[in-house]
Structure formats: structure tokens, C-alpha cells
Enzyme design. Sequence first.
Site, PDB file in Angstrom:
ATOM      1  CB  ILE A 211      -1.903  -5.338  -9.165  1.00  0.00           C
ATOM      2  CG1 ILE A 211      -3.388  -5.002  -9.009  1.00  0.00           C
ATOM      3  CG2 ILE A 211      -1.203  -4.260 -10.007  1.00  0.00           C
ATOM      4  CD1 ILE A 211      -3.670  -3.721  -8.236  1.00  0.00           C
TER       5      ILE A 211
ATOM      6  NE  ARG B 197       6.892  -3.487 -17.986  1.00  0.00           N
ATOM      7  CZ  ARG B 197       6.530  -3.211 -19.232  1.00  0.00           C
ATOM      8  NH1 ARG B 197       7.320  -3.533 -20.237  1.00  0.00           N
ATOM      9  NH2 ARG B 197       5.392  -2.599 -19.483  1.00  0.00           N
TER      10      ARG B 197
ATOM     11  CG  ASP C  90      -4.004  -4.931 -20.464  1.00  0.00           C
ATOM     12  OD1 ASP C  90      -3.033  -4.165 -20.580  1.00  0.00           O
ATOM     13  OD2 ASP C  90      -3.938  -6.038 -19.888  1.00  0.00           O
TER      14      ASP C  90
ATOM     15  CG  HIS D 224      -1.223  -7.442 -17.715  1.00  0.00           C
ATOM     16  ND1 HIS D 224      -1.703  -6.280 -18.294  1.00  0.00           N
ATOM     17  CD2 HIS D 224      -0.244  -7.045 -16.864  1.00  0.00           C
ATOM     18  CE1 HIS D 224      -1.060  -5.244 -17.805  1.00  0.00           C
ATOM     19  NE2 HIS D 224      -0.163  -5.670 -16.935  1.00  0.00           N
TER      20      HIS D 224
ATOM     21  CB  ALA E 207      -0.940  -0.003   1.208  1.00  0.00           C
TER      22      ALA E 207
ATOM     23  N   GLY F 213       3.360   1.827  -2.006  1.00  0.00           N
ATOM     24  CA  GLY F 213       4.045   1.928  -3.296  1.00  0.00           C
ATOM     25  C   GLY F 213       3.397   2.923  -4.242  1.00  0.00           C
TER      26      GLY F 213
HETATM   27  P1  NAI Z   1       6.542   0.297  -6.190  1.00  0.00           P
HETATM   28  O1  NAI Z   1       7.940  -0.197  -6.086  1.00  0.00           O
HETATM   29  O2  NAI Z   1       6.323   1.760  -6.288  1.00  0.00           O
HETATM   30  O3  NAI Z   1       5.688  -0.249  -4.966  1.00  0.00           O
HETATM   31  C1  NAI Z   1       5.722  -1.579  -4.581  1.00  0.00           C
HETATM   32  C2  NAI Z   1       5.428  -1.646  -3.104  1.00  0.00           C
HETATM   33  O4  NAI Z   1       5.436  -3.016  -2.736  1.00  0.00           O
HETATM   34  C3  NAI Z   1       6.476  -0.929  -2.237  1.00  0.00           C
HETATM   35  O5  NAI Z   1       5.836  -0.051  -1.327  1.00  0.00           O
HETATM   36  C4  NAI Z   1       7.166  -2.066  -1.499  1.00  0.00           C
HETATM   37  O6  NAI Z   1       7.577  -1.724  -0.186  1.00  0.00           O
HETATM   38  C5  NAI Z   1       6.041  -3.097  -1.481  1.00  0.00           C
HETATM   39  N1  NAI Z   1       6.524  -4.447  -1.215  1.00  0.00           N
HETATM   40  C6  NAI Z   1       7.650  -5.068  -1.629  1.00  0.00           C
HETATM   41  N2  NAI Z   1       7.730  -6.301  -1.109  1.00  0.00           N
HETATM   42  C7  NAI Z   1       6.613  -6.474  -0.360  1.00  0.00           C
HETATM   43  C8  NAI Z   1       6.111  -7.538   0.423  1.00  0.00           C
HETATM   44  N3  NAI Z   1       6.770  -8.689   0.539  1.00  0.00           N
HETATM   45  N4  NAI Z   1       4.930  -7.353   1.047  1.00  0.00           N
HETATM   46  C9  NAI Z   1       4.250  -6.198   0.918  1.00  0.00           C
HETATM   47  N5  NAI Z   1       4.675  -5.158   0.202  1.00  0.00           N
HETATM   48  C10 NAI Z   1       5.848  -5.296  -0.434  1.00  0.00           C
HETATM   49  O7  NAI Z   1       5.890  -0.458  -7.472  1.00  0.00           O
HETATM   50  P2  NAI Z   1       4.508  -0.104  -8.216  1.00  0.00           P
HETATM   51  O8  NAI Z   1       4.773   0.848  -9.314  1.00  0.00           O
HETATM   52  O9  NAI Z   1       3.487   0.218  -7.199  1.00  0.00           O
HETATM   53  O10 NAI Z   1       4.185  -1.523  -8.915  1.00  0.00           O
HETATM   54  C11 NAI Z   1       3.843  -2.649  -8.145  1.00  0.00           C
HETATM   55  C12 NAI Z   1       3.616  -3.877  -9.034  1.00  0.00           C
HETATM   56  O11 NAI Z   1       2.501  -3.691  -9.902  1.00  0.00           O
HETATM   57  C13 NAI Z   1       4.790  -4.218  -9.946  1.00  0.00           C
HETATM   58  O12 NAI Z   1       5.003  -5.610  -9.919  1.00  0.00           O
HETATM   59  C14 NAI Z   1       4.309  -3.790 -11.312  1.00  0.00           C
HETATM   60  O13 NAI Z   1       4.940  -4.507 -12.341  1.00  0.00           O
HETATM   61  C15 NAI Z   1       2.836  -4.118 -11.205  1.00  0.00           C
HETATM   62  N6  NAI Z   1       1.989  -3.456 -12.214  1.00  0.00           N
HETATM   63  C16 NAI Z   1       0.932  -4.157 -12.701  1.00  0.00           C
HETATM   64  C17 NAI Z   1       0.094  -3.617 -13.644  1.00  0.00           C
HETATM   65  C18 NAI Z   1      -1.076  -4.385 -14.145  1.00  0.00           C
HETATM   66  O14 NAI Z   1      -1.726  -3.935 -15.094  1.00  0.00           O
HETATM   67  N7  NAI Z   1      -1.441  -5.507 -13.569  1.00  0.00           N
HETATM   68  C19 NAI Z   1       0.325  -2.252 -14.180  1.00  0.00           C
HETATM   69  C20 NAI Z   1       1.411  -1.575 -13.549  1.00  0.00           C
HETATM   70  C21 NAI Z   1       2.226  -2.172 -12.614  1.00  0.00           C
END
Ligand code: NAI
Length: 342
Positions: free
Chosen positions: A142, A106, A175, A202, A34, A36
Site C-alpha cells: 500500500i 502526503r 482506484d 497508482h 498497523a 497508522g
Molecule cells: P500514517 O502516518 O498514519 O501511518 C503510517 C504508519 O507506519 C505509522 O503508524 C508509522 O509508525 C508506521 N511506520 C513508519 N515506519 C515504519 C517501519 N519502518 N515499519 C513499520 N511501520 C512503520 O500514514 P497512513 O495514512 O496510514 O498512510 C500509510 C501509507 O499508505 C502512505 O505511504 C500513504 O501514501 C499510503 N497510501 C496508499 C494508498 C493506496 O491507494 N495504495 C492510499 C492512501 C495512502
Amino acid sequence: ALRASFARKAHKDAQVVQSQFQPQASYKVAVLGAAGGIGQPLALLIKMSPLVSSLHLYDIANVKGVAADLSHCNTPSEVLDFTGAAELPSSLKGVDVVVIPAGVPRKPGMTRDDLFNINAGIVRNLIEAVADNCPDAFIHIISNPVNSTVPIAAEVLKQKGVYNPKKLLGVSTLDVVRANTFVAQKKNLKLIDVDVPVVGGHAGITILPLLSKTKPSVSLTDEEVEQLTVRIQNAGTEVVEAKAGAGSATLSMAYAAARFVESSLRALDGDGDVYECSYVASDLTELPFFASRVKLGRNGIEAFIPSDLQGLTEYEQKALEALKPELKASIEKGIAFANKQT
Ligand code: NAI
């Protein structure tokens, strides 16, 4: 008498105000990851939902401030923060919908599959906790690569004996959101009216917008179909490159995920007209997981819409066959990972 009438009116006004600001229903939603880039704006959008009474924010760090900040918004839900593995179980108790945007995003030059090594383990650990603490919840995944993380989640839930394929939902809403936006722009249509089903998976070519099934129906030249399809498939990369190392889509993703959460909550609340595209366990094709439009109800997926895959254009049919080997490999990679670990 006048005073009594004023008192009555004040009472009535208070009731109106109360009914406007009180939750129409009381669902608990947990966001894991949450703090991130996606997690924060997503938490804000969920905080605005009248259907939510309690918002549980979990992360490994930095979540206290996010929760304190959000808790000052005068919308119905309470906001609770949970930091680190020791607080993960309590973040999940009694929760109706769990949303998982935890993991690394990414950077330019990376594919979603390049995230596998880090994110696969994160998703596995989080799903183990979900299985132990709220096995009946709707689970929204996600974290990328979604094509593999959803199969990983399914295996972990099976190992725990609580797998319900109707409630495990890969979030491919972005998407659809992108397809709707790009088609509306290209054809000068009112955005709110446009709906393009997106099927497959995706990532890259596994994202298949069915432009021939756009509502309202639009006429597109072959060049326009090709251009739009490629843009929708690469839209994530467009954002990754524009952010130049600072991550991937977060705001449009939060918007899309919030729409999907709201749809799940409406389904839980008995709305009989909730349809979303999602990457789920499916027998629409020979692949065990496939994104398509599904009808959501109180118990999760209530129905598939097989006719969405019938009467495809030649271009769509070819693209569907072409995506299958890549999607199959991503699914198998996820399943192998989950089973190697036990
Ligand atoms: P971010 O790096 O800004 O945030 C990720 C968060 O996850 C951070 O706050 C981090 O502390 C937390 N985190 C890491 N390990 C954790 C754990 N074990 N338990 C709980 N929290 C943990 O990354 P962002 O930009 O928020 O992206 C997150 C994910 O969403 C990525 O894998 C990204 O590829 C994916 N994504 C998916 C999309 C979709 O359409 N499904 C579109 C865009 C991103």
C-alpha cells in the site's frame, strides 16, 4: 425424556452458535504499519473476517494499545502485537498474507513521488524481513509511491532469491472503489452492481479508469468521460486537501485494502472466481509493471485478462500511451534505488 430432549436441543444450539462464530478457515494475516491512519481501521476490518484465525500487528510504536483494543472484539481471530525491528521476524512467521501500509502519507501540495525518499527505504527493509520469514506469503503493498515501491519490493525479493511475481501485489483497489462510486453516482446506478476496471499505475495520470468497460455498460458523453477520469485520478488529492495537512485517505483506503485481503483469502481458500485489479509484474504492455484485472487463486495470480486492453476507445488508447513514460520512470527509479543499496 423431556430433559434429554432439552439437552439435545441445547447441544444443537451450541453447535449452531459455534459454527457461526468459528473461523471457516484459519489464515494468518500480518499488517506492517498497523498503528497508522490506514493500519488501525484496516486491522479492525480484517478482525471481522471469518477467514482469519490470527492477526499480527506490527509497527515501530503504539501498536500494543491497538492490539489490546481490537482483541476484545468477539470475532474469531486472535490479535498479537509486535513492536520494533527486533519483533519484526516473529510478526511474519507462518503468515499467509502480509499487508504493508507503513510509511508517511502526503500533505497538501505533495505528489506521491515526493514520499519516495522516506518510504522507499521503509519498504525495502520490511520486504527483506518478509523474504527471510514468510517468502511464500501474498504481499500487498500500500505504501506510496506504489508505482515505485512494488518494483523495489520485486528487486529485494530477487536479491534474496525468493521472488514470486504471482504473489507480489500492489494495492490499487482504492482506484476501483472510487471509480465505482463516482460512476454509480453520476449515472444514478445501484452502487453494488457497478464495476470499473482501472489500469496503469497508482498516481495521477497513470491511473486509467477504463470507463468503456464498465459493468453494467453505461453510456457516457465525452465530457462525462473526461470529468470522471480526472476526478478518479485526483480523488486522493481531494482527500489530502480536505484533511488539510492531517494526512491522506485512510478510511476508504482501509475499506479497499480489506476488500483486497478478503479476495486473497478467498483465493487461498479455493474460491475459483476471484478477480481484482492490482499493480503487478505484467507483460500486457511493454512496461514490466502494470495494473490490470487479474484472476487470483491459491498460488497468487492465475491469469491476466488481455481482452481488457483490447477495443479501447480513442480517449483511453491515448491516455494509455500518455501514461507510459511517467510509469516507466517511476519503475526505473524504484529498480535503481533497490540496486544502489546492495
Ligand atoms: P500514517 O502516518 O498514519 O501511518 C503510517 C504508519 O507506519 C505509522 O503508524 C508509522 O509508525 C508506521 N511506520 C513508519 N515506519 C515504519 C517501519 N519502518 N515499519 C513499520 N511501520 C512503520 O500514514 P497512513 O495514512 O496510514 O498512510 C500509510 C501509507 O499508505 C502512505 O505511504 C500513504 O501514501 C499510503 N497510501 C496508499 C494508498 C493506496 O491507494 N495504495 C492510499 C492512501 C495512502
